[in-house]
Design a protein around this motif. Sequence first.
Motif, short mmCIF file in Angstrom:
data_model
loop_
_atom_site.label_atom_id
_atom_site.label_comp_id
_atom_site.label_asym_id
_atom_site.label_seq_id
_atom_site.Cartn_x
_atom_site.Cartn_y
_atom_site.Cartn_z
N PRO A 112 0.85 -1.20 0.00
CA PRO A 112 0.00 0.00 0.00
C PRO A 112 0.88 1.24 0.00
O PRO A 112 1.82 1.32 0.80
N PRO B 92 -0.16 4.82 0.10
CA PRO B 92 -0.83 6.12 0.21
C PRO B 92 0.22 7.20 0.39
O PRO B 92 1.29 6.94 0.95
N ILE C 245 -6.15 11.83 4.34
CA ILE C 245 -6.96 10.85 3.61
C ILE C 245 -7.68 11.54 2.47
O ILE C 245 -7.69 11.08 1.32
N ASN D 259 -5.42 12.32 -0.37
CA ASN D 259 -5.08 11.11 -1.10
C ASN D 259 -6.15 10.75 -2.11
O ASN D 259 -5.85 10.48 -3.27
N ALA E 233 -3.01 9.72 6.08
CA ALA E 233 -3.39 8.43 5.51
C ALA E 233 -2.42 7.33 5.89
O ALA E 233 -2.81 6.16 6.02
N THR E 234 -1.15 7.70 6.08
CA THR E 234 -0.15 6.66 6.36
C THR E 234 -0.30 6.10 7.78
O THR E 234 0.38 5.15 8.14
N GLN F 186 -5.22 1.12 4.25
CA GLN F 186 -4.36 1.86 3.32
C GLN F 186 -4.53 1.33 1.90
O GLN F 186 -4.63 2.10 0.94
N GLN F 187 -4.59 0.00 1.79
CA GLN F 187 -4.72 -0.58 0.45
C GLN F 187 -6.08 -0.23 -0.15
O GLN F 187 -6.19 0.08 -1.34
N CYS G 32 -5.94 3.15 -1.45
CA CYS G 32 -5.29 3.20 -2.76
C CYS G 32 -6.28 2.83 -3.86
O CYS G 32 -6.22 3.36 -4.98
#
Lengths: 283, 251
Positions: free
Chosen positions: B94, B96, B101, B104, B145-146, B153-154, B157
């Motif tokens: 993932p 990001p 968020i 992203n 987001a991280t 996270q995935q 994405c």
Amino acid sequence: MRNTGERIVQNALMLVAFSALASLLLIAVFIFKEGLPFLLRTGLRDFLLSSDWRPQEGHFGIYPMIVSSLWVTFGAMLVGAPLGIACAIFLNEFVPKSVMRVTKPTIELLAGIPSVVYGFIGVIVVAPLIRSHLGGPGLSVLCAAVILGIMILPTVISISVDAIGSVPNSYREGALALGATRWQSVHMVVLKAARSGIVAGVILGMGRAIGETMAVIMVAGNSVKIPHSALDSVRTLTANIALEMGYATGQHRQALFATGIVLFVFIMILNSLAMAAMKKSVK
Amino acid sequence: MTAAVDIAELDLFYGAFHALKRVNLAIEPRKITALIGPSGCGKSTLLRVLNRMNDLIPGCRIAGTVRLEGRDIYAPNVDVCALRKKVGMVFQRPNPFPLSIRDNVTFGLRVAGLSDSQALDAMAEKSLKAAWLWEQVRDKLDSLATALPLDQQQRLCVARLLAVEPEVILMDEPCSALDPISTAKIEELMLALCEHYTIVIVTHNMQQAARISDSSAYMLLGEMVEFGETPQVFENPKDKRTEDYITGRFG
């Protein structure tokens, strides 16, 4: 037998390491010992905020020098930070790695040029240019800012290059895969990820600029006054100490040490800010 | 039905290394196509041909044609950025961006020049809902987001891709960094998404390919050994090499 040898080497190394640390500490102690009593006697306010610097008559106000140092440093940042960051971006993102391998050490070599040489170039090239095109004495805030801006480039560039280089490639790939152009991926993602490292580089550069002495004495003009424009001649804190230490005695000498304390505090603050920024980037 | 992606006689070289050899593949729209094979067989390379991510690798050359809905994506006048919006990609780990968020999810739209914050927010919500992430993050759109758990996270994405309304979604071992429960969630999400999108997935996991894909392609040393409907490939492979791989005698 072997153990004894080990131990001797270990202790010797420790001694050397500590002597380096101790000399640092001693310098700090010495500056404070010489300057602090004066500071306390005169009062911080009179020393820092008075514009009256007449050592012969016992007036010690370093306000003009503080303002000048800040002006010169700020100017140097205006010149050096954008150039340095742009250069770091270019080297990291837009040229092949082989070019970077040649260019980065070359730029770091700039840090090895003696500052008197920078000053010399300032006097011979930059100051006359300013005098004939913009007016004023030439030796000025502007001249000092340009020279210092170039002098801090190695610091700003090498730290920024490392910060940008340590941004994971997956960020770039992710941005490109979403249809971003190269530049979009750089300024929307990579620079944001590298921000704290770049900030640290700029702050360390600032520390160099505020502490630089030789080149500044040569190009800033050295008159004790609060500058009204970038073309005015000024004297920085560092220049003040270097110019007068040779003949200063008594109170005057102590006042110069007190100036050293002010400089010391400035640089400590800048370095801790840089360290804090670096720590953040590691996390 | 005409193919969404049509690869014909594709050769790819990394410098002198011949990574893909005369590959032919027709990927059907709104289906999940799995690319399987041992490490280094060229399946990730093939995936990256489809959104031209290989362009980033110095010394990479290709010959042959790759058509997306009938158009050659390697034609000289192709806008690579526009292509990558149409053919989105989810990476192995993932990735990001270290942004909020919200930033992203809206990244692809902002890259495309959209700046109206209401429209951006609406698209962000829609995409997060489609990636089944809205409930988990609706109250913290402005946080980093991280800091999300890996499976979220995935999915972020994925949401980030959906926001630019792609036609094809490429997934490069999207579950290899995830635990089994998170993997199951992503797989379920993929099955839901393939109603609207053409999905191509690279996977090391045979069970995963068998569970979710409609067709499977087995690759070995840069060659396309076998391509067919997934049940046929897994239960009744035509090529001996496919059979060896699937039954675990090799790979």
